[in-house]
Design an enzyme around this catalytic site. Structure first.
Site, PDB file in Angstrom:
ATOM      1  N   SER A 154       2.046  23.171   5.346  1.00 53.85           N
ATOM      2  CA  SER A 154       2.763  24.395   5.011  1.00 53.85           C
ATOM      3  C   SER A 154       3.914  24.655   5.981  1.00 53.85           C
ATOM      4  CB  SER A 154       1.806  25.589   5.004  1.00 53.85           C
ATOM      5  OG  SER A 154       0.780  25.340   4.062  1.00 53.85           O
ATOM      6  N   GLU A 197     -13.494  33.809   1.914  1.00 55.09           N
ATOM      7  CA  GLU A 197     -13.855  34.286   3.262  1.00 55.09           C
ATOM      8  C   GLU A 197     -13.396  33.322   4.380  1.00 55.09           C
ATOM      9  OE1 GLU A 197     -17.108  36.571   3.795  1.00 55.09           O
ATOM     10  OE2 GLU A 197     -16.153  36.750   5.758  1.00 55.09           O
ATOM     11  N   HIS A 223      -1.689  23.953  -8.140  1.00 55.58           N
ATOM     12  CA  HIS A 223      -1.794  22.486  -8.321  1.00 55.58           C
ATOM     13  C   HIS A 223      -3.224  21.983  -8.063  1.00 55.58           C
ATOM     14  CE1 HIS A 223      -1.024  20.907  -3.924  1.00 55.58           C
ATOM     15  NE2 HIS A 223      -1.885  21.903  -3.942  1.00 55.58           N
ATOM     16  N   GLY A 230      -4.631  33.142  -2.632  1.00 52.75           N
ATOM     17  CA  GLY A 230      -4.995  31.835  -2.056  1.00 52.75           C
ATOM     18  C   GLY A 230      -4.121  31.604  -0.832  1.00 52.75           C
ATOM     19  N   PHE A 289     -10.269  34.336  -7.042  1.00 54.46           N
ATOM     20  CA  PHE A 289      -9.402  34.553  -8.207  1.00 54.46           C
ATOM     21  C   PHE A 289     -10.088  34.136  -9.504  1.00 54.46           C
ATOM     22  CE2 PHE A 289      -7.151  30.836  -5.963  1.00 54.46           C
ATOM     23  CZ  PHE A 289      -7.853  29.830  -6.624  1.00 54.46           C
TER      24      PHE A 289
END
Ligand SMILES: C[S@@+](CC[C@H](N)C(=O)[O-])C[C@H]1O[C@@H](n2cnc3c(N)ncnc32)[C@H](O)[C@@H]1O
Length: 328
Positions: free
Chosen positions: A148, A196, A240, A171, A222
Site C-alpha cells: 500500500s 477486528e 479484487h 476493508g 461487509f
C-alpha cells in the site's frame, strides 16, 4: 530466435523449485540477521539457528550460486546485497511465511475447478485462517503495508475529497489510505471499517500520522452490514479479493447506506491501465481467495447490477487507478 540451449537455460530458470523454498527457509530461520556482524562458518550458523550443520552448509553453498550469500572461504558465508535486503523488513517477515507455498502446491486444483486452492488446503477461507494465525496475520499486514505504501503514492490526487465531509474506508486494513486522505485535507473526517484483527495497527498508524482525532473506528464485516454516516465510501485493494457475485453483494450493501448525493471510489490496479505485474497478482488472488483483477468494463457491469453508475475513471499506470461511481 534464441538457440535451443539458450531456451533450455531460460526454461531451467523458470522451473527451479529449489531457490524459492531455499530463500523461504533461510528467511524463516533468520539467517541473514545472524550474519549481520560478518561472515560465519556454517557450523556456527547452524548452532545459532538450531539447524543441521551439513544440510545447512549445502543449502548456503547452493545459494552462493544465486548471489544470495558470499563465500570467501569454504564453508564460511557472508551477506550480499540480496541477503542484506532479506535481513530487513518487510522482506524478512514476508518471505518467512510458508502458507503461500503450501497453497500454490495445489494450483492445479484451482486451474481444474476455478475454486481457490486455499480452501482445499486449509478447509476454510483466507481471512478466517488469518484471524487464528498470528504469524501469518503479521506477514499479511507487513505485505499490505509494503504494497500500500507503494500503490497509494499520490492517491490524494485520484480521490476527490473536496465535496465530502466523511470518508468511510471499507476493508481499511492498516489505515494507510485514510491517513493519506485525512492528511491531505483539513477538516475531513474518517471512518475506518474492517474486521477486528487490523484494528490496533490501524489505530497506531493513524495516530502516528497525526489524524487519529478525526477518525472513528468501526469493527464489522461487509458480509453483514456497512457503516452509515459517510458521504464518500472507498474500497482499496478489497474488491479484487472476491468473485463477481460477492463484490455485487458488498456493493449492494454499500448502496443501502450511501446517501443519494454520496460517492463510491474503488481503488484497484485496473487491467486497462496497470503494469503487467498485475497478472501475477490476478493469479495470486484467484488461488488464495477466488478473487480477480478487473477492467473498467468489468466494474461498470457489477456497479450497474448493484445500483451504481460509474461516473469517472482515473487510470494510473504506476499505482492504483480510481473508479468513481454514484447511486444510479
Ligand atoms: C487486501 S487487504 C486491503 C487493505 C487496505 N484497504 C489497503 O489497501 O491497504 C483487504 C482487507 O479486507 C479486510 N476484510 C476481509 N474480509 C472482510 C470482511 N468480511 N469485512 C470487512 N473487512 C474485511 C481484511 O481484513 C483486509 O484488511
Amino acid at each position: 530466435m534464441a538457440n535451443r540451449s539458450e531456451t533450455a537455460t531460460a526454461l531451467a530458470r523458470l522451473t527451479d523449485f529449489v531457490t524459492p523454498q531455499a530463500i523461504h527457509v533461510i528467511s524463516s530461520l533468520g539467517i541473514p540477521q545472524v550474519l549481520a556482524d560478518g561472515p560465519l562458518p556454517a557450523e556456527e550458523i547452524a548452532q545459532r539457528v538450531g539447524a543441521n550443520a551439513d544440510a545447512l552448509n549445502r543449502l548456503l553453498r547452493f545459494l552462493t550460486t544465486k548471489e544470495v550469500f558470499s563465500s570467501d572461504a569454504p564453508g564460511v558465508y557472508g551477506l550480499t546485497d540480496m541477503s542484506i535486503l532479506l535481513s530487513q523488513e518487510p522482506l524478512a517477515t514476508l518471505l518467512s511465511s510458508n502458507m503461500t507455498y503450501k497453497v500454490f502446491a495445489e494450483l492445479r486444483h484451482t486451474i481444474l475447478t476455478g475454486q481457490p486452492a486455499f480452501q482445499q488446503v486449509y478447509q476454510g477461507e483466507y481471512f478466517e485462517e488469518l484471524a487464528n494465525n498470528d504469524k501469518e496475520r503479521r506477514r499479511f499486514e507487513a505485505s499490505m503495508a509494503y504494497r500500500s505504501a507503494a500503490l497509494f503514492r499520490g492517491v490524494e490526487q485520484l480521490v476527490d475529497t473536496e465535496q465530502a465531509t466523511t470518508v468511510a474506508d471499507i476493508g481499511a486494513g492498516g489505515g494507510q489510505l485514510l491517513a493519506r486522505l485525512l492528511r491531505a485535507r483539513d477538516g475531513l473526517q474518517g471512518l475506518w471499517f474492517d474486521l477486528e484483527e487490523p484494528l490496533t495497527a490501524a489505530q497506531a498508524h493513524l495516530q502516528q500520522a497525526g489524524v487519529a482525532d478525526r477518525c472513528t473506528f468501526a469493527v464489522g464485516s461487509f458480509f453483514e452490514t456497512l457503516p452509515n454516516g459517510a458521504d464518500l465510501y472507498t474500497f482499496a485493494s478489497v474488491l479484487h479479493d472476491w468473485p463477481d457475485h460477492v463484490v455485487g453483494d458488498i456493493l449492494r450493501r454499500c448502496r443501502e447506506v450511501i446517501p443519494p448525493a454520496g460517492r463510491l471510489v474503488i481503488l484497484e490496479q485496473l487491467l486497462d491501465g496497470a503494469p503487467t505485474t498485475v497478472y501475477g497478482q490476478d493469479v495470486n488472488v484467484m488461488v488464495m481467495l477466488g478473487g480477480r483483477e478487473r477492467s473498467v468494463e468489468d466494474f461498470r457491469k457489477i456497479c450497474l447490477s448493484s445500483g451504481f453508475e460509474v461516473s469517472r475513471v482515473r487510470l494510473n499506470r504506476t499505482g492504483v487507478s480510481a473508479l468513481e461511481a454514484v447511486p444510479a
